[in-house]
Design a protein around this motif. Sequence first.
Motif, PDB file in Angstrom:
ATOM      1  N   GLY A  22     -28.513  70.174  43.042  1.00 51.69           N
ATOM      2  CA  GLY A  22     -27.931  69.616  44.250  1.00 51.69           C
ATOM      3  C   GLY A  22     -28.686  68.379  44.678  1.00 51.69           C
ATOM      4  O   GLY A  22     -28.169  67.283  44.630  1.00 51.69           O
ATOM      5  N   HIS A  23     -29.940  68.540  45.092  1.00 49.39           N
ATOM      6  CA  HIS A  23     -30.745  67.404  45.554  1.00 49.39           C
ATOM      7  C   HIS A  23     -31.701  66.888  44.483  1.00 49.39           C
ATOM      8  O   HIS A  23     -32.235  65.800  44.609  1.00 49.39           O
ATOM      9  CB  HIS A  23     -31.534  67.787  46.807  1.00 49.39           C
ATOM     10  N   ALA A  24     -31.952  67.689  43.473  1.00 45.78           N
ATOM     11  CA  ALA A  24     -32.878  67.290  42.408  1.00 45.78           C
ATOM     12  C   ALA A  24     -32.357  67.832  41.081  1.00 45.78           C
ATOM     13  O   ALA A  24     -31.501  68.705  41.057  1.00 45.78           O
ATOM     14  CB  ALA A  24     -34.270  67.831  42.697  1.00 45.78           C
ATOM     15  N   ALA A  25     -32.884  67.304  39.989  1.00 44.85           N
ATOM     16  CA  ALA A  25     -32.458  67.727  38.658  1.00 44.85           C
ATOM     17  C   ALA A  25     -33.539  68.589  38.019  1.00 44.85           C
ATOM     18  O   ALA A  25     -34.720  68.230  38.068  1.00 44.85           O
ATOM     19  CB  ALA A  25     -32.189  66.504  37.794  1.00 44.85           C
ATOM     20  N   TYR A  26     -33.125  69.691  37.413  1.00 40.47           N
ATOM     21  CA  TYR A  26     -34.058  70.591  36.758  1.00 40.47           C
ATOM     22  C   TYR A  26     -33.586  70.956  35.354  1.00 40.47           C
ATOM     23  O   TYR A  26     -33.299  72.118  35.067  1.00 40.47           O
ATOM     24  CB  TYR A  26     -34.262  71.858  37.597  1.00 40.47           C
ATOM     25  N   PRO A  27     -33.523  69.975  34.447  1.00 44.04           N
ATOM     26  CA  PRO A  27     -33.109  70.308  33.080  1.00 44.04           C
ATOM     27  C   PRO A  27     -34.079  71.285  32.419  1.00 44.04           C
ATOM     28  O   PRO A  27     -33.680  72.071  31.561  1.00 44.04           O
ATOM     29  CB  PRO A  27     -33.077  68.962  32.363  1.00 44.04           C
ATOM     30  N   SER A  28     -35.338  71.270  32.834  1.00 44.67           N
ATOM     31  CA  SER A  28     -36.305  72.213  32.265  1.00 44.67           C
ATOM     32  C   SER A  28     -35.928  73.650  32.593  1.00 44.67           C
ATOM     33  O   SER A  28     -36.147  74.552  31.784  1.00 44.67           O
ATOM     34  CB  SER A  28     -37.709  71.902  32.782  1.00 44.67           C
ATOM     35  N   SER A  29     -35.345  73.884  33.769  1.00 43.48           N
ATOM     36  CA  SER A  29     -34.905  75.241  34.118  1.00 43.48           C
ATOM     37  C   SER A  29     -33.798  75.711  33.183  1.00 43.48           C
ATOM     38  O   SER A  29     -33.731  76.886  32.844  1.00 43.48           O
ATOM     39  CB  SER A  29     -34.408  75.300  35.565  1.00 43.48           C
ATOM     40  N   VAL A  30     -32.940  74.790  32.783  1.00 44.19           N
ATOM     41  CA  VAL A  30     -31.890  75.142  31.824  1.00 44.19           C
ATOM     42  C   VAL A  30     -32.548  75.596  30.527  1.00 44.19           C
ATOM     43  O   VAL A  30     -32.276  76.694  30.020  1.00 44.19           O
ATOM     44  CB  VAL A  30     -30.956  73.941  31.548  1.00 44.19           C
ATOM     45  N   LEU A  31     -33.414  74.762  29.985  1.00 42.12           N
ATOM     46  CA  LEU A  31     -34.039  75.069  28.698  1.00 42.12           C
ATOM     47  C   LEU A  31     -34.897  76.328  28.753  1.00 42.12           C
ATOM     48  O   LEU A  31     -34.838  77.163  27.843  1.00 42.12           O
ATOM     49  CB  LEU A  31     -34.874  73.882  28.223  1.00 42.12           C
ATOM     50  N   MET A  32     -35.687  76.479  29.816  1.00 47.20           N
ATOM     51  CA  MET A  32     -36.611  77.620  29.895  1.00 47.20           C
ATOM     52  C   MET A  32     -35.901  78.947  30.126  1.00 47.20           C
ATOM     53  O   MET A  32     -36.490  80.009  29.917  1.00 47.20           O
ATOM     54  CB  MET A  32     -37.652  77.381  30.991  1.00 47.20           C
ATOM     55  N   ASN A  33     -34.646  78.906  30.552  1.00 46.62           N
ATOM     56  CA  ASN A  33     -33.885  80.138  30.733  1.00 46.62           C
ATOM     57  C   ASN A  33     -32.915  80.396  29.578  1.00 46.62           C
ATOM     58  O   ASN A  33     -32.769  81.532  29.134  1.00 46.62           O
ATOM     59  CB  ASN A  33     -33.099  80.085  32.051  1.00 46.62           C
ATOM     60  N   VAL A  34     -32.249  79.365  29.129  1.00 43.21           N
ATOM     61  CA  VAL A  34     -31.201  79.543  28.129  1.00 43.21           C
ATOM     62  C   VAL A  34     -31.762  79.686  26.714  1.00 43.21           C
ATOM     63  O   VAL A  34     -31.318  80.553  25.954  1.00 43.21           O
ATOM     64  CB  VAL A  34     -30.160  78.404  28.202  1.00 43.21           C
ATOM     65  N   VAL A  35     -32.723  78.859  26.346  1.00 41.75           N
ATOM     66  CA  VAL A  35     -33.251  78.906  24.980  1.00 41.75           C
ATOM     67  C   VAL A  35     -33.833  80.285  24.654  1.00 41.75           C
ATOM     68  O   VAL A  35     -33.499  80.863  23.609  1.00 41.75           O
ATOM     69  CB  VAL A  35     -34.255  77.760  24.716  1.00 41.75           C
ATOM     70  N   PRO A  36     -34.681  80.890  25.506  1.00 38.55           N
ATOM     71  CA  PRO A  36     -35.180  82.232  25.170  1.00 38.55           C
ATOM     72  C   PRO A  36     -34.055  83.273  25.045  1.00 38.55           C
ATOM     73  O   PRO A  36     -34.125  84.161  24.187  1.00 38.55           O
ATOM     74  CB  PRO A  36     -36.104  82.578  26.338  1.00 38.55           C
ATOM     75  N   ALA A  37     -33.016  83.152  25.872  1.00 38.95           N
ATOM     76  CA  ALA A  37     -31.890  84.090  25.764  1.00 38.95           C
ATOM     77  C   ALA A  37     -31.210  83.943  24.412  1.00 38.95           C
ATOM     78  O   ALA A  37     -30.891  84.936  23.738  1.00 38.95           O
ATOM     79  CB  ALA A  37     -30.899  83.856  26.901  1.00 38.95           C
TER      80      ALA A  37
END
Length: 179
Positions: A135-150
């Motif tokens: 929304g106010h900031a971008a967190y592509p690392s959150s995508v990678l750190m959650n999706v890649v391990p799954a």
Amino acid sequence: MLLRLLSSDDASFQRDFAAIRQRGAQTSAKVDDQARRIVDAVRRRGDRALIDFTRRFDGVRLTPRTLRVSDAEVKAAIQQVPPRALHALRLAARRIAAFHKRQLLRSWSYRDPVGLQLGQRITPLSRVGVYVPGGHAAYPSSVLMNVVPARVAGVREVVMVSPRGRNGFHPAVLAAASI
């Protein structure tokens, strides 16, 4: 004072610390109650409730069609991300995957002297949901750190949710999701 320091040597420490803990408990109860009401509303009203809450809390007007990010939006976002940033995201994804592959548990079994089959069966979930702040900031690392391990664990379907800001999603977040 923006930050108050407590010292366990102070005579008032126990009282001050208890007040802070109590304040957190009251806030937590209010948050839990509000979250419960939101979840109940979504269970009852589905996407309509999501659309209403997004307008109310985020000031973003969605429609049933815009709840899901289209492939075209993802492709357009990737084109907006500088090549060096895309390279960095891909490198990060490979490194995260390499790390988590080393953590994988394997199923195993054996037959004991009595003849019983014993062991442990490891089965990944078939579907998981991940939340990516935004929304106010971008967190592509959150995508990678959650999706890649799954994915490494063998999860077949990952559903990602993130706030859509007034100007849409940050391109790097969608690029990370595509990776």
